[in-house]
Design an enzyme around this catalytic site. Structure first.
Site, short mmCIF file in Angstrom:
data_model
loop_
_atom_site.label_atom_id
_atom_site.label_comp_id
_atom_site.label_asym_id
_atom_site.label_seq_id
_atom_site.Cartn_x
_atom_site.Cartn_y
_atom_site.Cartn_z
N LEU A 221 1.88 -31.31 -9.03
CA LEU A 221 0.66 -30.61 -8.66
C LEU A 221 0.98 -29.30 -7.93
O LEU A 221 0.31 -28.29 -8.12
CB LEU A 221 -0.21 -31.50 -7.78
N GLU A 222 2.01 -29.32 -7.10
CA GLU A 222 2.43 -28.10 -6.43
C GLU A 222 2.84 -27.04 -7.45
O GLU A 222 2.54 -25.85 -7.30
CB GLU A 222 3.59 -28.40 -5.48
#
Length: 617
Positions: A221-222
């Protein structure tokens, strides 16, 4: 031509008459005349608004109108006008391994075009500097005392609260997103820290904050957030058809729809000290070599809708994100040195040499500049090395550490990687991809593999003493240090191999740019996070606009023009009065015609020949 008497409509002392052909035009206005009068009054009202306010309501502009888009922009360099009631704000706290930062973002009201995203920018103070604050150490240090987590974060939120207008706090979303430092903690410790934040922050601050706004995000997600942030700054999500760089996209989950043609997005390469990451859009559906590969791909492919309306496909993206721990520049050097010590020790044992005798004949290291002497290994098992500065030999020595396999569609460590259309793609390389090309070689920007390899080869072959003299003379980048000078040869070779052997970029690839800033700004993944997490706000604004209608939009847009309401009210009252007056004249004429000369009614209604009428002089 006859004349019509009005003696039956007025007192006996009033006697006047008009030509008969004028009365119908005077008393019976046509629909065209009514329309003309209405349009004239409407035009007058619009001109008045333009003269007084200098703009039209946003809902009157066309979709994607460049004029309105210009009005909605927030300046990149000017101080943010905190007194502007049209601005909204958002906070993202990046809780990293070494420290935490709070980023304050702002954006104007959405322009009403569902095809466009919010125009989010970093807030700037009165000196034009970004509103950012950092504290140390990382929040993971609160693992043993989770009840102090909210006290730890309090200075960041107090700092942000001072810059955001007090009346805006209640509608300002706050996100506290934790990364690598928190990921390595046990889940119980993670939850204890997050629970303290979720409980205490609403007590001390009025920001829009719920339990889901504090979490530990995955590396995947980062990476998605970083990809979103960079492409947003590059303008890749603006789908206006004024760019030659386009791509044909099969929307995920919509196999029966026609392919969508939109702007080509940019891929991201990032090599830090510990890990390396790659992220890029996969525009076409992917076929897999095996069911096992398909299962792995599910964890690496992120499909999401960045637009405000889930039913629209303009901003649906399928992005591949993969993070490789241990493949950063410093971690790779450590792995290489450990292997060098292990292999040299094993070889010397076969020759009957002891550890202390290793200093007499240093091990040759092709990945260090020529004649550079270094000592590696542990205190118990030291190894003296001597650099030979052979770039090509260094590359060959590093290839086994890529852990490539013979399987199709794989990259570093045998991890699945979908095919890249190298002929129609663009990538940006950050961190070591930039440092390796710019700090010493001064080749940052457009990447050329052959020129880069030649420059790196020349650097490696240069005597260590000569390199130090050049460094002392200031011939390298200002932030280059002794560590960079010593390990530039190794990192140059490692970056080259990761790019071309690991990720399979062809040597003649021309669309890679190495960079530290994008449009003179350091782009953080937090920008992508706030953009993604507020993506539904424009839809809320659009729906509210539809419900409130035109009057409420004027009320929202024109904050200091209360007299506009009076003008608009009078404008419609006058228009309605004119229409009612004309209709009243029509009814009066019909009644008068019936009383004065009943036989004239057919002539008035059917347009027949005019009969002889009495004329009063």
């Amino acid at each position: 031509m006859g004349r019509i008497s009005f003696s039956c409509l007025f007192p006996a002392s009033w006697h006047f008459s008009l030509p008969s052909h004028i009365l119908p035009r005077l008393l019976l206005p046509s629909s065209r005349q009514l329309l003309f009068i209405g349009l004239l009054l409407f035009f007058f009202g619009v001109c008045y608004l333009l003269l007084v306010t200098g703009k039209l309501p946003a809902s009157w502009t066309t979709k994607g109108n460049s004029f309105h888009r210009h009005l909605a922009r927030v300046s990149d360099v000017d101080a943010t006008d905190a007194s502007n009631p049209d601005l909204s704000y958002g906070l993202v706290v990046d809780c990293g391994s070494s420290g935490s930062r709070v980023y304050v973002y702002c954006w104007p009201s959405h322009n009403g075009n569902p095809h466009e995203l919010l125009d989010i920018r970093q807030m700037r103070d009165q000196n034009g500097k970004s509103v950012v604050m950092k504290i140390k150490p990382g929040i993971s240090k609160m693992a043993e005392t989770p009840e102090k987590a909210s006290d730890y974060i309090h200075p960041l939120l107090s700092f942000a609260a001072e810059h955001i207008p007090k009346n805006k706090h209640i509608e300002t979303p706050l996100y506290i997103l934790c990364t690598a430092g928190m990921r390595i903690l046990p889940e119980s410790q993670q939850e204890a820290i997050l629970e303290d934040l979720r409980t205490d922050i609403p007590v001390n601050f009025d920001f829009l904050f719920s339990d889901s706004h504090a979490e530990v995000i995955s590396g995947k997600l980062e990476g998605v957030y970083a990809w979103i942030g960079i492409n947003f700054v590059l303008g890749k999500f603006n789908h206006a058809h004024n760019d030659d760089a386009v791509v044909e996209v099969n929307i995920p989950g919509s196999d029966h729809q026609e392919a969508l043609v939109r702007k080509r997005t940019a891929g991201v390469l990032d090599m830090g000290g510990v890990s390396t990451q790659i992220a890029f859009e996969v525009p076409k559906s992917v076929s897999f070599a095996s069911p096992q590969q398909e299962e792995v791909a599910k964890n690496l492919l992120a499909e999401f809708n960045l637009g405000c309306d889930a039913h629209r496909t303009d901003h649906v993206y399928r992005v591949y994100v993969s993070t490789f721990l241990g493949f950063g520049g410093n971690a790779a050097r450590q792995t290489y040195e450990e292997s060098l010590v292990k292999n040299t020790t094993a070889r010397n044992k076969l020759l009957g040499q002891h550890v202390g005798e290793m200093a007499a004949s240093p091990t040759l290291d092709p990945c260090l500049p020529t004649d550079l002497r270094d000592q590696i290994g542990s205190p118990e098992q030291k190894l003296h090395v001597l650099g030979t500065g052979d770039f090509d030999q260094c590359r060959r020595a590093l290839q086994p550490f890529l852990n490539r396999t013979n399987e199709t569609q794989t990259s570093l460590n045998g991890v699945f990687q979908p095919p890249i259309d190298y002929n129609n793609s663009q990538f940006f390389g950050f961190s070591e991809f930039y440092y390796c090309t710019e700090d010493v070689l001064r080749m940052g920007g457009d990447y050329n593999a052959s020129k880069y390899a030649q420059a790196a080869k020349s650097y490696c072959a240069t005597q260590w003493g000569t390199l130090k003299e050049r460094f002392d003379a200031g011939l390298f980048a200002s932030h280059a240090d002794g560590h960079r000078l010593q390990y530039q040869c190794f990192k140059s070779a490692w970056m080259y191999e990761v790019l071309h052997s690991g990720f399979s970029f062809p040597p003649d690839y021309k669309n890679l740019k190495t960079a530290f800033l994008v449009y003179d700004k350091e782009v953080q993944w937090t920008l992508g996070a706030i953009l993604f997490r507020t993506r539904f706000l424009p839809l809320r604004d659009i729906q509210q606009e539809s419900l409130k209608g035109l009057h409420s939009h004027w009320r929202h847009s024109f904050s200091i023009v209360n007299h506009h309401y009076i003008f608009l009210f009078c404008f419609f009252i006058v228009l309605l009065s004119i229409i009612l007056y004309m209709l009243r004249l029509r009814r009066i004429h019909r009644r008068a015609a019936q009383r004065c000369s009943p036989s004239s009614v057919p002539w008035l209604e059917e347009g027949l020949g005019s009969p002889t009428l009495p004329i009063n002089l």
